[in-house]
Write a protein that holds these residues in place. Structure first.
Motif, PDB file in Angstrom:
ATOM      1  N   UNK A 272      17.136  40.710  -0.392  1.00 55.21           N
ATOM      2  CA  UNK A 272      18.393  40.785  -1.154  1.00 55.21           C
ATOM      3  C   UNK A 272      19.481  39.941  -0.479  1.00 55.21           C
ATOM      4  N   UNK A 273      19.525  39.973   0.844  1.00 54.24           N
ATOM      5  CA  UNK A 273      20.538  39.183   1.551  1.00 54.24           C
ATOM      6  C   UNK A 273      20.329  37.687   1.249  1.00 54.24           C
ATOM      7  N   UNK A 274      19.087  37.231   1.298  1.00 52.68           N
ATOM      8  CA  UNK A 274      18.801  35.806   1.044  1.00 52.68           C
ATOM      9  C   UNK A 274      19.156  35.435  -0.396  1.00 52.68           C
ATOM     10  N   UNK A 275      18.776  36.284  -1.353  1.00 55.46           N
ATOM     11  CA  UNK A 275      19.049  35.977  -2.763  1.00 55.46           C
ATOM     12  C   UNK A 275      20.561  36.053  -3.030  1.00 55.46           C
ATOM     13  N   UNK A 276      21.229  37.047  -2.452  1.00 56.33           N
ATOM     14  CA  UNK A 276      22.679  37.202  -2.676  1.00 56.33           C
ATOM     15  C   UNK A 276      23.434  35.975  -2.137  1.00 56.33           C
ATOM     16  N   UNK A 277      23.026  35.498  -0.959  1.00 63.10           N
ATOM     17  CA  UNK A 277      23.692  34.314  -0.397  1.00 63.10           C
ATOM     18  C   UNK A 277      23.441  33.089  -1.269  1.00 63.10           C
ATOM     19  N   UNK A 278      22.228  32.955  -1.780  1.00 60.12           N
ATOM     20  CA  UNK A 278      21.913  31.818  -2.659  1.00 60.12           C
ATOM     21  C   UNK A 278      22.741  31.905  -3.958  1.00 60.12           C
TER      22      UNK A 278
END
Ligand SMILES: *Cc1c(COP(=O)(O)O)cnc(C)c1O
Length: 402
Positions: A272-278
């Motif tokens: 979720x952190x990776x997708x949210x940052x993207x």
């Protein structure tokens, strides 16, 4: 059974609490007990009044070995003396309301919450003579102002479905206890790993175990964890009398899923952190709300209160027409994620929630509350439940449809 064991680590607890090798066969995995009744050697009474914590198994609506094992596992992980499992998350919410509220009592419920809970509190409880105030629980002054002499329960949610607003659980617990009320919290979005709700003063921690605790999208269930005293009151009312019990097979499936909950929550959070940052860096996305992003309006509270920021993201793409167009494209072109409601599964799920429609059905907010809702959700949000797939594949999937 190794019931009630407390282990050092959460992963050991998730695997071993509430279970042990089968005493008759030595089976390492828990056997499934599909039996509605149990042969008894005692001449015992057949009333909820006869039930004690040491009662032998008598009838499956009272207790069943698979359900009892799951209850012990959830209690161990949540850090409570007891737990009651129910047929669904909604049955868990109903169990709390109908056990602890009577005609003439007053309850304060979050103005934004899981739609079924919002509708149950707003439409059903008043029909039974229970007064309900729906309050923005992130506004502590509004909560203090809403408390009445007959307030018996504050029911919160954190993070709040679907906008991921947080509730300061320690502050709400204090307000409840200073005024002689219980604090129940629907912690489904955080899971027992995401927050130590009991350490923050919550009396009753509720979960839809259909979501992260089961984790595989194959079984519906609910749970409430709390003190032995509160849970035995709920077992008496909600399980034995109202009858909304969890089936042994669902308990077995959900218990199997729960063994990996701490590991899965780490992976949900990282994904979720990776997708949210993207998403936040993509110009086609107008707003992202995720408790792990410094842009979350309550980022400090998230850092303080959450041990894991979970896998739920909400994001906006602009006005209603744009939102509908992207939702349509998702339905046609997503290759990894499923366009579906629900959350907390190993498969990623996404669903569009338009603001005006929700206001007319689930949430009937006053102008101040509606303004706060729109500050998080705009004209509509995509509620995204990040599963356990590789983040690159999820990002490629979103890139295709935005
Ligand atoms: C899904 C959900 C519920 C209801 O649970 P069911 O198992 O679907 O009955 C309640 N609260 C929250 C926050 C949920 O996400």
């Amino acid at each position: 059974m190794a019931k009630g064991n407390v282990f050092q680590g959460i992963q050991t607890t998730a695997i071993h609490a509430g279970e042990g090798p089968d005493p008759t066969t030595g089976a390492s995995a828990p056997p499934l007990h599909m039996s509605s009744t149990f042969v008894t050697e005692d001449v015992a009474g057949f009333s909820a009044h006869d039930l004690t914590p040491d009662s032998p198994y008598l009838y499956a609506r009272w207790a069943n070995p698979n359900v009892a094992s799951l209850e012990a596992k959830i209690a161990a992980l949540q850090g409570t003396e007891g737990c009651l499992c129910t047929a669904s998350g909604m049955a868990a919410a109903t169990a709390i309301f109908l056990t602890f509220l009577s005609a003439g009592d007053h309850a304060i419920v979050s103005d934004v919450s899981y739609a079924g809970v919002a509708e149950l509190a707003r439409d059903t409880l008043p029909r039974l003579g229970i007064e309900v105030s729906t309050v923005n629980l992130s506004d502590l002054q509004a909560v203090a102002d809403a408390i009445r002499p007959n307030t018996r329960l504050i029911h919160s949610e954190s993070p709040v479905n679907p906008i991921l607003r947080l509730t300061d659980l320690a502050a709400i617990s204090k307000l409840a206890h200073d005024n002689g009320a219980l604090h129940s919290c629907d912690a489904t979005f955080a899971s027992p790993i995401g927050m130590d709700a009991v350490g923050l003063g919550v009396d009753l921690v509720m979960h839809s175990i259909t979501k992260y605790i089961g984790g595989h999208g194959d079984a519906v269930g609910g749970a409430v964890a709390g003190s032995a005293e509160l849970i035995s009151k709920m077992r008496f009312e909600a399980a034995i009398h109202h009858g909304g019990i969890l089936s042994p097979f669902n308990a077995w499936l959900i218990g199997r899923g729960m063994a990996t909950l701490p590991l899965r929550m780490k992976a949900h959070e990282a994904g979720a952190q990776a997708v949210a940052e993207w998403l936040e860096a993509d110009p086609r996305v107008s707003r992202v709300i995720y408790p792990g992003l410094p842009s979350h309006p309550q980022y400090d509270l998230a850092q303080q209160q959450m041990n894991n920021t979970s896998g739920m993201i909400s994001f906006q793409v602009g006005n209603v027409a744009k939102g509908e167009a992207v939702a349509q494209k998702m339905i046609q072109d997503l290759q990894v994620m499923h366009y579906a409601v629900s959350l907390g599964h190993h498969r990623s799920l996404v669903f569009w929630m338009e603001t005006q429609g929700l206001m007319e059905t689930s949430f009937r907010l006053d102008p101040g509350q509606a303004e706060n809702y729109r500050a998080f959700a705009g004209d509509g949000i995509f509620r995204l439940s990040i599963g356990l797939e590789d983040a690159e594949d999820l990002i490629a999937d979103l890139d295709r449809v935005l």
